[in-house]
Design an enzyme around this catalytic site. Sequence first.
Site, PDB file in Angstrom:
ATOM      1  N   ASP A 149      -4.807  -5.606   1.778  1.00 47.07           N
ATOM      2  CA  ASP A 149      -6.122  -5.859   1.189  1.00 47.07           C
ATOM      3  C   ASP A 149      -6.836  -4.547   0.854  1.00 47.07           C
ATOM      4  O   ASP A 149      -7.524  -4.447  -0.164  1.00 47.07           O
ATOM      5  CB  ASP A 149      -6.946  -6.737   2.129  1.00 47.07           C
ATOM      6  N   HIS A 173      -4.919 -14.153  -0.503  1.00 43.75           N
ATOM      7  CA  HIS A 173      -6.126 -14.041   0.312  1.00 43.75           C
ATOM      8  C   HIS A 173      -7.293 -13.926  -0.669  1.00 43.75           C
ATOM      9  O   HIS A 173      -7.182 -13.210  -1.681  1.00 43.75           O
ATOM     10  CB  HIS A 173      -6.014 -12.767   1.161  1.00 43.75           C
ATOM     11  N   GLU A 261      -8.567 -15.575  12.520  1.00 44.43           N
ATOM     12  CA  GLU A 261      -7.725 -14.545  13.141  1.00 44.43           C
ATOM     13  C   GLU A 261      -8.503 -13.693  14.136  1.00 44.43           C
ATOM     14  O   GLU A 261      -7.948 -13.230  15.133  1.00 44.43           O
ATOM     15  CB  GLU A 261      -7.017 -13.687  12.085  1.00 44.43           C
TER      16      GLU A 261
HETATM   17  N1  LIG Z   1      -3.060 -16.273   4.046  1.00 42.94           N
HETATM   18  C1  LIG Z   1      -2.252 -15.845   4.941  1.00 42.94           C
HETATM   19  O1  LIG Z   1      -1.910 -16.588   5.843  1.00 42.94           O
HETATM   20  C2  LIG Z   1      -1.782 -14.454   4.872  1.00 42.94           C
HETATM   21  C3  LIG Z   1      -0.979 -13.962   5.871  1.00 42.94           C
HETATM   22  C4  LIG Z   1      -0.574 -12.671   5.774  1.00 42.94           C
HETATM   23  C5  LIG Z   1      -0.984 -11.926   4.678  1.00 42.94           C
HETATM   24  N2  LIG Z   1      -1.746 -12.441   3.721  1.00 42.94           N
HETATM   25  C6  LIG Z   1      -2.202 -11.635   2.587  1.00 42.94           C
HETATM   26  O2  LIG Z   1      -1.070 -11.183   1.844  1.00 42.94           O
HETATM   27  C7  LIG Z   1      -1.338  -9.856   1.343  1.00 42.94           C
HETATM   28  C8  LIG Z   1      -0.270  -8.881   1.840  1.00 42.94           C
HETATM   29  O3  LIG Z   1      -0.189  -8.951   3.236  1.00 42.94           O
HETATM   30  P1  LIG Z   1       0.859  -8.078   4.096  1.00 42.94           P
HETATM   31  O4  LIG Z   1       0.641  -8.466   5.520  1.00 42.94           O
HETATM   32  O5  LIG Z   1       2.195  -8.156   3.507  1.00 42.94           O
HETATM   33  O6  LIG Z   1       0.241  -6.628   3.824  1.00 42.94           O
HETATM   34  P2  LIG Z   1       0.549  -5.184   4.431  1.00 42.94           P
HETATM   35  O7  LIG Z   1       1.727  -5.214   5.317  1.00 42.94           O
HETATM   36  O8  LIG Z   1      -0.709  -4.698   5.010  1.00 42.94           O
HETATM   37  O9  LIG Z   1       0.877  -4.296   3.114  1.00 42.94           O
HETATM   38  C9  LIG Z   1       1.610  -4.755   2.024  1.00 42.94           C
HETATM   39  C10 LIG Z   1       2.022  -3.647   1.094  1.00 42.94           C
HETATM   40  O10 LIG Z   1       0.911  -2.825   0.685  1.00 42.94           O
HETATM   41  C11 LIG Z   1       1.450  -1.545   0.412  1.00 42.94           C
HETATM   42  N3  LIG Z   1       0.420  -0.505   0.391  1.00 42.94           N
HETATM   43  C12 LIG Z   1      -0.488  -0.239   1.356  1.00 42.94           C
HETATM   44  N4  LIG Z   1      -1.290   0.782   0.965  1.00 42.94           N
HETATM   45  C13 LIG Z   1      -0.841   1.164  -0.266  1.00 42.94           C
HETATM   46  C14 LIG Z   1      -1.255   2.144  -1.201  1.00 42.94           C
HETATM   47  N5  LIG Z   1      -2.298   2.943  -0.953  1.00 42.94           N
HETATM   48  N6  LIG Z   1      -0.568   2.247  -2.374  1.00 42.94           N
HETATM   49  C15 LIG Z   1       0.468   1.427  -2.639  1.00 42.94           C
HETATM   50  N7  LIG Z   1       0.905   0.471  -1.799  1.00 42.94           N
HETATM   51  C16 LIG Z   1       0.250   0.345  -0.626  1.00 42.94           C
HETATM   52  C17 LIG Z   1       2.456  -1.320   1.533  1.00 42.94           C
HETATM   53  O11 LIG Z   1       3.369  -0.334   1.117  1.00 42.94           O
HETATM   54  P3  LIG Z   1       3.835   0.884   2.085  1.00 42.94           P
HETATM   55  O12 LIG Z   1       4.924   0.330   2.949  1.00 42.94           O
HETATM   56  O13 LIG Z   1       4.312   1.905   1.109  1.00 42.94           O
HETATM   57  O14 LIG Z   1       2.624   1.303   2.875  1.00 42.94           O
HETATM   58  C18 LIG Z   1       3.085  -2.700   1.645  1.00 42.94           C
HETATM   59  O15 LIG Z   1       4.207  -2.821   0.776  1.00 42.94           O
HETATM   60  C19 LIG Z   1      -2.762  -9.515   1.814  1.00 42.94           C
HETATM   61  O16 LIG Z   1      -3.680  -9.932   0.823  1.00 42.94           O
HETATM   62  C20 LIG Z   1      -2.923 -10.388   3.048  1.00 42.94           C
HETATM   63  O17 LIG Z   1      -4.263 -10.655   3.386  1.00 42.94           O
HETATM   64  C21 LIG Z   1      -2.155 -13.687   3.802  1.00 42.94           C
END
Ligand SMILES: NC(=O)c1ccc[n+]([C@@H]2O[C@H](COP(=O)([O-])OP(=O)(O)OC[C@H]3O[C@@H](n4cnc5c(N)ncnc54)[C@H](OP(=O)(O)O)[C@@H]3O)[C@@H](O)[C@H]2O)c1
Length: 397
Positions: A149, A173, A261
Site C-alpha cells: 500500500d 484493498h 486486522e
Molecule cells: N484484502 C486482503 O485480504 C488482502 C490481504 C493481503 C494483502 N492485500 C492487499 O494486496 C496488496 C499487496 O499486498 P502484499 O501483502 O502482497 O504486499 P507487500 O508484501 O507489502 O508488497 C508487495 C510488493 O510491493 C513491492 N514494493 C514495495 N515497495 C516498493 C517500491 N518502493 N517500489 C517498487 N515495488 C515495491 C514489493 O517488492 P520488493 O520485494 O522489491 O520490496 C512487493 O513485490 C496490498 O494492497 C494489500 O493491502 C489484501
Amino acid sequence: MSFAARSAFRQLTRVAAPSARSFSVMARSAAITQVPRAAACKVAFTQTRGVKTMNFGGTDEVVYERADFPPSKLQETFKNDTLTVLGYGPMGRGQALNLRDNKLNVIIGSRKGASWDKAVSEGWVPGKDLFEINEACDRGTVIMNLLSDAAQSKLWNEIKPYLTKGKTLYFSHGFSVIYSEDTGVIPPKDIDVILVAPKGSGTTVRNLFLEGRGINGSVAVYQDVSGKAKERAVALGVGVGTGYLYETTFKKEVYSDLYGERGVLMGAIQGLFVAQYEVLRARGHSPSEAFNETVEEATQSLYPLIGANGMDWMYANCSTTAQRGALDWWKKFHDASKPIFEELYESVANGTETRRSLTKNSAPNYRAELEAELAEIADHEMWRTGKSVRKLRPENN
Ligand SMILES: NC(=O)c1ccc[n+]([C@@H]2O[C@H](COP(=O)([O-])OP(=O)(O)OC[C@H]3O[C@@H](n4cnc5c(N)ncnc54)[C@H](OP(=O)(O)O)[C@@H]3O)[C@@H](O)[C@H]2O)c1
C-alpha cells in the site's frame, strides 16, 4: 487439555467418530466436517443467472460463485486483455499464479530485487511475462495494483500516465483510493476502477486454489465507465482464486479490513494472549502450562470447533463448568474492550491509521524497523514456548 476442551472433543467424537482415533489435526478436521451444521441449513437462497441473494442472519446480501465462471468463460471474458500484476509479494504472487493456471494472459511488473528474483524462480521470464513496473503498465490493459500500500502511493505518479482511456485499474484493498488525500491516488475519470479483496493472505489464496477450493473475497466497483465493471470484477475475482465473492464498497472494505486486522484478527488477539499468559506466569504456572491453556488449546481444539460450527455450538458442547464461567466472563471482556474497538474504528475512519502506515512503511529503513519489532514478538517467552509445544503435537512426532 482442559475439561472444556475434553468435553467438546468428547462430544465431537461422539457425533462423528464413535471408535477411538488419534487426536491428530487430520482426524479432527475429518471429524468436524461430519458434524451436522444446523445453522448452515437455514440459509435462505435464491439465484438468478449467477447472482445469488443469500440471507445472512436476517439480512439479504448478494453473493457471486466461482461455479458460474468456469475457466473457459474467464478466457472468453479476458481474451483481448493483458493482465498486469504489479508486485510479487504474497498477494501479487498468489493472484498471478492462479491467473496463469487459469490460462489468462498475465504479466508481472516488479522492481529488480527480492520479488523479481522470486518471480524468476517461479517461471516468469524477463522480457516475456516479467517486466519493470513502467513497461508492465504500458503493456497491460488491466493494471492490478498489488504493490504494498505504501508503494502504491509512492509510485502513483509513475503508474498514472499508463492508465489511459479504456483500461481498468484493479486493487485488493480500498486503501489507496479511499484515503486519496494522504496517498495521492486519484484515478483518471475515464477508466474502470474495481476491487477484489481475498479474505486472507496471498499464500492462502494460492494454497486453496491448488487444493481446488476458493477463498472468500469481497468485490466492489469504484468507477464503471465501460458498463461492464461489475461483471469483469467478478470474473477477475474468480480468476485470481476466490470461491465466493461478497459485494461491498471500497470504503467499507478498507474500513473493515484495517479495523479487523488491528482488532480480533491480529492486534487484539495477541494482546489477549499475552495478558492471559503473563498473569498465569506471575501466579507461578510453568511456561508450558501457561501456553497450553492460552494458545495451544485455543488454536488446536476450540477455534477449529468455532470455525466449523460457531461459538454457540462450542459453548453448548462444553462442560457445564466451562459454560458457567464463559457465560459469566465474556460480558466483562466485552465491556472492557468495546471502548478500545470504538477508538480503533475512529482512528481508521479519520485516517490516522493510514497516515501512520504510510509514514512508517515508506521510511527508507522500514523493513529493518518492522523486523526489529517482529523479533520482539518472536522473542517473547510465550511464542518461544510455543515452538517447543508444537514439536510435541501428535502429527509432529
Ligand atoms: N484484502 C486482503 O485480504 C488482502 C490481504 C493481503 C494483502 N492485500 C492487499 O494486496 C496488496 C499487496 O499486498 P502484499 O501483502 O502482497 O504486499 P507487500 O508484501 O507489502 O508488497 C508487495 C510488493 O510491493 C513491492 N514494493 C514495495 N515497495 C516498493 C517500491 N518502493 N517500489 C517498487 N515495488 C515495491 C514489493 O517488492 P520488493 O520485494 O522489491 O520490496 C512487493 O513485490 C496490498 O494492497 C494489500 O493491502 C489484501
